[in-house]
Design an enzyme around this catalytic site. Structure first.
Site, PDB file in Angstrom:
ATOM      1  N   ARG A   1      -4.589   2.182  17.379  1.00 38.39           N
ATOM      2  CA  ARG A   1      -5.241   1.602  16.207  1.00 38.39           C
ATOM      3  C   ARG A   1      -4.977   2.525  15.020  1.00 38.39           C
ATOM      4  O   ARG A   1      -4.350   3.569  15.144  1.00 38.39           O
ATOM      5  CB  ARG A   1      -6.750   1.470  16.482  1.00 38.39           C
ATOM      6  CG  ARG A   1      -7.517   0.546  15.542  1.00 38.39           C
ATOM      7  CD  ARG A   1      -7.226  -0.924  15.755  1.00 38.39           C
ATOM      8  NE  ARG A   1      -7.698  -1.752  14.652  1.00 38.39           N
ATOM      9  CZ  ARG A   1      -8.937  -2.228  14.530  1.00 38.39           C
ATOM     10  NH1 ARG A   1      -9.847  -1.933  15.435  1.00 38.39           N
ATOM     11  NH2 ARG A   1      -9.270  -2.986  13.502  1.00 38.39           N
TER      12      ARG A   1
ATOM     13  N   GLY B   1     -14.755  -1.413   2.364  1.00 37.96           N
ATOM     14  CA  GLY B   1     -15.580  -0.869   1.289  1.00 37.96           C
ATOM     15  C   GLY B   1     -16.543   0.202   1.734  1.00 37.96           C
ATOM     16  O   GLY B   1     -17.319   0.717   0.913  1.00 37.96           O
TER      17      GLY B   1
ATOM     18  N   ARG C   1       0.844  -1.198   0.000  1.00 37.73           N
ATOM     19  CA  ARG C   1       0.000   0.000   0.000  1.00 37.73           C
ATOM     20  C   ARG C   1       0.874   1.239   0.000  1.00 37.73           C
ATOM     21  O   ARG C   1       1.789   1.371   0.815  1.00 37.73           O
ATOM     22  CB  ARG C   1      -0.920  -0.009   1.222  1.00 37.73           C
ATOM     23  CG  ARG C   1      -1.837   1.212   1.318  1.00 37.73           C
ATOM     24  CD  ARG C   1      -2.634   1.191   2.606  1.00 37.73           C
ATOM     25  NE  ARG C   1      -3.561   0.069   2.621  1.00 37.73           N
ATOM     26  CZ  ARG C   1      -3.978  -0.541   3.729  1.00 37.73           C
ATOM     27  NH1 ARG C   1      -3.509  -0.165   4.905  1.00 37.73           N
ATOM     28  NH2 ARG C   1      -4.838  -1.539   3.665  1.00 37.73           N
TER      29      ARG C   1
END
Length: 589
Positions: free
Chosen positions: A250, A513, A136
């Site tokens: 996180r 998504g 990524r």
């Protein structure tokens, strides 16, 4: 406006020589004074506001000993070995030389390839592409060049059918098929073309999102590119690694809003900069805490804070440090920043951010931001005039965001031949070619690639988004990309819609998504069909909205077998979106 000088004040110093691997030795705690009784509600104890992390001699941040109980597995992995050492101490070069059998035989190196390499943007596809990785990128504002696109295409081309690329819902690229021995050379190649994958996974700040039409939009409020570039430079310390923000509880999302369209989806970001003027000066009101997770999703809330345009980095730094210092590290589903805000209360959280500002002051929000709440969100697909006379931008639809190496080479050529060599990626997984001379538009539209990446897709395809799905992702429960295209095709045979309807697919409850922002969303699960067989299915969500009246979707129907979805979607489109059944049209004829 944002400037490089405003960034330099907040970048960490050049890292000193790192200590040998092993247990980190504490050097200093986070330097935050005790809360004052005037600014902190009495419900929050002083003990709770003690920073839980401390800095080591090597510059890394780690949990203090007394907070190392009831940790989630990912936190234990971080304590076992500093993930950033794979980059900052060259550990990736050693790891890349090891055979997979040797890696698998050692607990630390196995954790390296499955967890710690995510700090370098590398995700092992253990279940479906063993020994291969998704990489990524960081691509602030979704802006990239033909040179960068060609380089990425050359990487995936070398992997044949195992290689491909995706445009993501955070406005950047993911490339697939990467093998570990190639990683050091790929990282060098990325750096040579001005790209990085650093800090793009796990407990880091994700790609800063901005207006995909920044700088070319006749109706923009502000050009977001300088701000997103500053944010990305700060987050990665100019590609060197910023250890101050690599041990968050996180992941953490940030965006800068540049237009009335809110293309950036501010309400699902941990920090959103909303353009606003105060006392005649341009700056941003701040929204905080937006997120989507398996157990909960919630919209970002006002921090009641405004910062001048030049101060976006110090407030980002302060918010990240408050989250890093005080966030919990137990149940992984309750460690996003909104959980901390809920626990402390917004005013106490704001107070903690304010104490971490350079001068200890955080201005209250401007009375109103600059967003026109009555604005109708525009369609950027197709041909549109830019603010620059004689130029247009052309938005191309990329079916569910997936491209092959040949597509990327062609995109690079088209960007050079018809535009300025620049491409823009969007959070809807599409691509914009800016700076096209008006006298070249017709020739561009005639390019063969535009038969596949159409500037004028159907109304249902226009808003179609899909995560990676089970083809590559080990977390996904169902296949998404091909199924999204199939179901859309089936639905188009059943009904005709009068306008674009945004349909999002996600393979599991992690919701990459972003189904909760869709008009109609599909979240993968398993269920029994009528014959009692376990089959792929989806929970259907309805009612998500984007723009100034944003609203997250609610569950409409749970556990619908995938082969039964199309007629249900057709019914929803007729009932809620003004669709007309095609059978009725034929009967009327």
């Amino acid at each position: 406006m944002a400037s490089s000088a405003s960034l330099q004040r907040f970048l960490p110093p050049s890292p000193a020589a790192r200590p040998p691997r092993g247990r980190a030795r504490p050097l200093q705690s986070s330097t935050v004074s005790a809360p004052s009784s005037s600014s902190t509600p009495p419900a929050v104890s002083a003990d709770r506001l003690e920073p839980r992390v401390e800095q080591t001699e090597g510059g890394y941040w780690v949990l203090k000993e007394k907070y190392r109980t009831a940790l989630n597995p990912q936190e234990k992995v971080k304590l076992g070995k500093e993930p950033m050492s794979l980059f900052m101490e060259g550990g990736i070069k050693e790891l890349a030389k090891m055979p997979m059998e040797e890696i698998e035989a050692d607990k630390l190196s196995k954790e390296d390839i499955d967890v710690r390499l995510k700090w370098l943007g590398l995700f092992h596809r253990r279940k479906h592409q063993y020994g291969r990785f998704m990489m990524r990128l960081k691509l602030p504002n979704g802006v990239t060049t033909s040179e960068q696109t060609r380089y990425l295409a050359s990487v995936i081309e070398a992997y044949g059918k195992e290689g491909c690329a995706d445009v993501t819902t955070r406005q950047n690229w993911q490339i697939r098929g990467v093998t570990l021995p190639d990683v050091p050379a790929i990282l060098d190649g990325l750096n040579a073309v001005g790209l990085t994958s650093l800090q793009s996974g796990m407990d880091n700040v994700r790609n800063p999102v901005g207006n995909p039409l920044a700088g070319i939009d006749p109706d923009e409020i502000v050009d977001t590119r300088p701000y997103t570039n500053l944010l990305s430079s700060y987050i990665t310390n100019n590609f060197k690694g910023n250890t101050a923000v690599t041990n968050l509880p996180r992941k953490w999302n940030v965006c800068v809003i540049g237009s009335h369209d809110l293309y950036e989806h501010p309400h699902i970001n941990d920090l959103a900069y909303m353009p606003a003027e105060k006392d005649g000066k341009f700056g941003f009101n701040l929204l905080v805490g937006g997120f989507i997770s398996p157990k909960r999703w919630g919209e970002a809330l006002p921090l009641d804070a405004w910062v001048p345009g030049d101060d976006i980095i110090p407030v980002c730094k302060a918010i990240l440090e408050a989250y890093r210092d005080l966030g919990t590290r137990g149940n992984r589903q309750k460690t996003r920043m909104m959980w901390l805000i809920d626990e402390l209360g917004m005013e106490a959280f704001r107070s903690e951010v304010e104490k971490r500002m350079p001068n200890g002051v955080l201005e209250r929000a401007a009375a109103k931001d600059l967003i026109d709440e009555k604005w109708q969100r525009r369609d950027y697909l197709g041909v549109h005039p830019q603010k620059q006379e004689g130029l247009s931008y052309v938005g191309l639809h990329v079916p569910v965001g997936r491209v092959q190496a040949s597509d990327m080479f062609e995109l690079a050529r088209i960007a050079d031949e018809y535009g300025s060599g620049e491409l823009r990626l969007t959070v809807e997984q599409n691509i914009i070619i800016p700076n096209v001379s008006n006298d070249k538009v017709d020739a561009l539209l005639a390019e063969p690639l535009l038969q596949k990446l159409s500037p004028q897709p159907s109304l249902l395809l226009k808003g179609l988004v899909a995560c990676t799905g089970s083809q590559f992702c080990g977390q996904a429960i169902i296949e998404t990309k091909q199924r999204a295209l199939l179901v859309t095709s089936q639905v188009e045979k059943l009904v005709s819609v009068p306008r674009t309807v945004r349909m999002h697919w996600t393979g599991c409850p992690n919701s990459c998504g972003q189904v909760q922002v869709a008009d109609i969303g599909f979240m993968g699960c398993l269920t029994k069909n009528g014959a009692g067989k376990i089959v792929e299915a989806a929970d259907i969500f309805v009612g998500g909205r984007v723009g100034s009246d944003s609203h997250l979707a609610d569950v409409y129907k749970k556990a619908v077998p995938c082969d039964e979805i199309a007629p249900i979607v057709a019914d929803i489109l007729v009932e809620k979106f003004g669709a007309v059944r095609r059978e009725r049209e034929e009967d009327e004829e």
